[in-house]
Write a protein that holds these residues in place. Structure first.
Motif, PDB file in Angstrom:
ATOM      1  N   PHE A 199     -47.108  18.123 -86.532  1.00  0.00           N
ATOM      2  CA  PHE A 199     -46.199  19.267 -86.499  1.00  0.00           C
ATOM      3  C   PHE A 199     -46.243  19.976 -85.145  1.00  0.00           C
ATOM      4  CE2 PHE A 199     -50.160  21.243 -87.767  1.00  0.00           C
ATOM      5  CZ  PHE A 199     -50.144  22.470 -87.124  1.00  0.00           C
ATOM      6  N   THR A 200     -47.311  19.783 -84.355  1.00  0.00           N
ATOM      7  CA  THR A 200     -47.433  20.463 -83.071  1.00  0.00           C
ATOM      8  C   THR A 200     -46.730  19.682 -81.956  1.00  0.00           C
ATOM      9  OG1 THR A 200     -49.563  21.346 -83.752  1.00  0.00           O
ATOM     10  CG2 THR A 200     -49.057  21.432 -81.412  1.00  0.00           C
ATOM     11  N   CYS A 201     -47.142  18.439 -81.750  1.00  0.00           N
ATOM     12  CA  CYS A 201     -46.580  17.643 -80.653  1.00  0.00           C
ATOM     13  C   CYS A 201     -45.413  16.771 -81.099  1.00  0.00           C
ATOM     14  CB  CYS A 201     -47.650  16.797 -79.985  1.00  0.00           C
ATOM     15  SG  CYS A 201     -48.383  15.542 -81.049  1.00  0.00           S
ATOM     16  N   GLU A 202     -45.161  16.711 -82.394  1.00  0.00           N
ATOM     17  CA  GLU A 202     -44.044  15.977 -82.991  1.00  0.00           C
ATOM     18  C   GLU A 202     -44.056  14.477 -82.691  1.00  0.00           C
ATOM     19  OE1 GLU A 202     -40.506  18.022 -81.813  1.00  0.00           O
ATOM     20  OE2 GLU A 202     -40.921  19.707 -83.147  1.00  0.00           O
ATOM     21  N   LYS A 203     -45.233  13.917 -82.445  1.00  0.00           N
ATOM     22  CA  LYS A 203     -45.376  12.474 -82.219  1.00  0.00           C
ATOM     23  C   LYS A 203     -45.698  11.794 -83.547  1.00  0.00           C
ATOM     24  CE  LYS A 203     -45.215  12.622 -77.696  1.00  0.00           C
ATOM     25  NZ  LYS A 203     -43.959  12.379 -77.080  1.00  0.00           N
ATOM     26  N   PHE A 204     -45.101  10.631 -83.716  1.00  0.00           N
ATOM     27  CA  PHE A 204     -45.419   9.810 -84.885  1.00  0.00           C
ATOM     28  C   PHE A 204     -46.672   9.007 -84.577  1.00  0.00           C
ATOM     29  CE2 PHE A 204     -40.894  10.552 -85.344  1.00  0.00           C
ATOM     30  CZ  PHE A 204     -40.790  10.864 -86.682  1.00  0.00           C
ATOM     31  N   GLN A 205     -47.498   8.763 -85.584  1.00  0.00           N
ATOM     32  CA  GLN A 205     -48.708   7.968 -85.397  1.00  0.00           C
ATOM     33  C   GLN A 205     -49.146   7.328 -86.712  1.00  0.00           C
ATOM     34  OE1 GLN A 205     -52.038  10.735 -84.344  1.00  0.00           O
ATOM     35  NE2 GLN A 205     -50.279  12.096 -84.070  1.00  0.00           N
ATOM     36  N   LYS A 263     -54.043  12.377 -82.984  1.00  0.00           N
ATOM     37  CA  LYS A 263     -54.755  11.654 -81.931  1.00  0.00           C
ATOM     38  C   LYS A 263     -54.304  12.091 -80.545  1.00  0.00           C
ATOM     39  CE  LYS A 263     -55.290   7.659 -84.892  1.00  0.00           C
ATOM     40  NZ  LYS A 263     -54.764   6.354 -85.226  1.00  0.00           N
ATOM     41  N   VAL A 264     -53.140  12.733 -80.448  1.00  0.00           N
ATOM     42  CA  VAL A 264     -52.610  13.162 -79.157  1.00  0.00           C
ATOM     43  C   VAL A 264     -53.080  14.565 -78.807  1.00  0.00           C
ATOM     44  CG1 VAL A 264     -50.499  13.589 -77.829  1.00  0.00           C
ATOM     45  CG2 VAL A 264     -50.587  11.700 -79.454  1.00  0.00           C
ATOM     46  N   CYS A 265     -52.841  15.529 -79.712  1.00  0.00           N
ATOM     47  CA  CYS A 265     -53.179  16.925 -79.402  1.00  0.00           C
ATOM     48  C   CYS A 265     -54.445  17.414 -80.107  1.00  0.00           C
ATOM     49  CB  CYS A 265     -52.011  17.840 -79.731  1.00  0.00           C
ATOM     50  SG  CYS A 265     -51.599  17.933 -81.481  1.00  0.00           S
ATOM     51  N   GLY A 266     -54.971  16.644 -81.072  1.00  0.00           N
ATOM     52  CA  GLY A 266     -56.210  17.003 -81.746  1.00  0.00           C
ATOM     53  C   GLY A 266     -56.053  18.047 -82.834  1.00  0.00           C
ATOM     54  N   GLU A 267     -54.836  18.412 -83.192  1.00  0.00           N
ATOM     55  CA  GLU A 267     -54.590  19.430 -84.207  1.00  0.00           C
ATOM     56  C   GLU A 267     -54.904  18.885 -85.601  1.00  0.00           C
ATOM     57  OE1 GLU A 267     -53.675  23.227 -85.150  1.00  0.00           O
ATOM     58  OE2 GLU A 267     -53.419  22.439 -83.120  1.00  0.00           O
ATOM     59  N   LYS A 268     -55.681  19.644 -86.367  1.00  0.00           N
ATOM     60  CA  LYS A 268     -55.985  19.249 -87.750  1.00  0.00           C
ATOM     61  C   LYS A 268     -54.872  19.740 -88.648  1.00  0.00           C
ATOM     62  CE  LYS A 268     -60.944  19.068 -87.312  1.00  0.00           C
ATOM     63  NZ  LYS A 268     -62.234  19.550 -87.789  1.00  0.00           N
ATOM     64  N   GLN A 269     -54.447  18.898 -89.595  1.00  0.00           N
ATOM     65  CA  GLN A 269     -53.326  19.233 -90.464  1.00  0.00           C
ATOM     66  C   GLN A 269     -53.414  18.469 -91.776  1.00  0.00           C
ATOM     67  OE1 GLN A 269     -49.842  18.033 -88.123  1.00  0.00           O
ATOM     68  NE2 GLN A 269     -51.328  17.043 -86.811  1.00  0.00           N
ATOM     69  N   ALA A 308     -39.695   6.075 -79.847  1.00  0.00           N
ATOM     70  CA  ALA A 308     -38.657   5.731 -78.877  1.00  0.00           C
ATOM     71  C   ALA A 308     -37.354   6.453 -79.207  1.00  0.00           C
ATOM     72  CB  ALA A 308     -38.438   4.222 -78.845  1.00  0.00           C
ATOM     73  N   MET A 309     -37.013   6.521 -80.500  1.00  0.00           N
ATOM     74  CA  MET A 309     -35.798   7.232 -80.911  1.00  0.00           C
ATOM     75  C   MET A 309     -35.908   8.726 -80.601  1.00  0.00           C
ATOM     76  SD  MET A 309     -34.861   5.233 -84.491  1.00  0.00           S
ATOM     77  CE  MET A 309     -34.539   6.740 -85.316  1.00  0.00           C
ATOM     78  N   MET A 310     -37.073   9.308 -80.842  1.00  0.00           N
ATOM     79  CA  MET A 310     -37.278  10.729 -80.538  1.00  0.00           C
ATOM     80  C   MET A 310     -37.183  10.980 -79.038  1.00  0.00           C
ATOM     81  SD  MET A 310     -37.768  12.674 -83.196  1.00  0.00           S
ATOM     82  CE  MET A 310     -38.740  14.055 -82.670  1.00  0.00           C
ATOM     83  N   GLY A 311     -37.741  10.087 -78.237  1.00  0.00           N
ATOM     84  CA  GLY A 311     -37.664  10.224 -76.782  1.00  0.00           C
ATOM     85  C   GLY A 311     -36.235  10.131 -76.276  1.00  0.00           C
ATOM     86  N   ALA A 312     -35.453   9.223 -76.843  1.00  0.00           N
ATOM     87  CA  ALA A 312     -34.052   9.081 -76.449  1.00  0.00           C
ATOM     88  C   ALA A 312     -33.263  10.335 -76.808  1.00  0.00           C
ATOM     89  CB  ALA A 312     -33.448   7.855 -77.112  1.00  0.00           C
ATOM     90  N   MET A 313     -33.550  10.906 -77.967  1.00  0.00           N
ATOM     91  CA  MET A 313     -32.848  12.131 -78.378  1.00  0.00           C
ATOM     92  C   MET A 313     -33.195  13.289 -77.451  1.00  0.00           C
ATOM     93  SD  MET A 313     -32.911  11.871 -82.586  1.00  0.00           S
ATOM     94  CE  MET A 313     -33.582  13.472 -82.699  1.00  0.00           C
ATOM     95  N   VAL A 314     -34.448  13.400 -77.043  1.00  0.00           N
ATOM     96  CA  VAL A 314     -34.864  14.474 -76.143  1.00  0.00           C
ATOM     97  C   VAL A 314     -34.188  14.317 -74.789  1.00  0.00           C
ATOM     98  CG1 VAL A 314     -36.848  15.391 -74.878  1.00  0.00           C
ATOM     99  CG2 VAL A 314     -37.046  14.907 -77.309  1.00  0.00           C
TER     100      VAL A 314
END
Length: 149
Positions: A11-17, A31-37, A60-66
């Protein structure tokens, strides 16, 4: 027994993992920002390889949209400003380096063999060493007294 993985989004960095499915807890850390959720939504479930491919596709889809959202906002003026900023930046080494005119003058003088003082060190370039004094004859010189202090 095959391990099962699921695809989650931070929810913080909006990256899928990809995260391994656990029996007891639904909490995980990014794994990217270390936020516990906690696990709110699962975007996919399956083997590790399948989930990794799905995560790559989603990111990749999120990056293209940004990129699409950012590109219309960048005006021609901003692009021109970026070009002028890079042209006005001066190298930190420029104050230590000779200007092009000084470099040409120095090269000409070196070619002609002229002595030139180095402004930064105050020494002469291309200077021949002075000849040493002629050797003194062995022993005391007749008619001279030796002084003792």
């Amino acid at each position: 027994m095959v391990q099962e993985f699921h695809v989650v989004q931070c929810f913080t960095c909006e990256k899928f993992q990809v995260q391994q499915v656990k029996k007891v807890t639904t909490r995980w850390s990014c794994k990217v920002c270390g936020e516990k959720q906690s696990l709110l939504k699962e975007f996919g479930r399956g083997s590790g390889a399948d989930c990794r491919r799905h995560v790559q596709k989603l990111n990749a889809m999120m990056g293209a949209m940004v990129e699409e959202q950012e590109s219309p906002w960048e005006s021609e003026e901003e692009k021109n400003n970026q070009v002028t900023v890079t042209q006005t930046q001066v190298s930190r080494w420029s104050k230590y380096m000779a200007t092009p005119e000084e470099a040409e003058l120095e090269e000409e003088q070196q070619l002609h063999g002229n002595n030139m003082t180095d402004s930064s060190a105050g020494t002469l370039r291309n200077q021949q060493p002075e000849p040493a004094a002629p050797p003194s004859p062995a022993g005391p010189v007749p008619g001279h007294q030796m002084r003792t202090s």
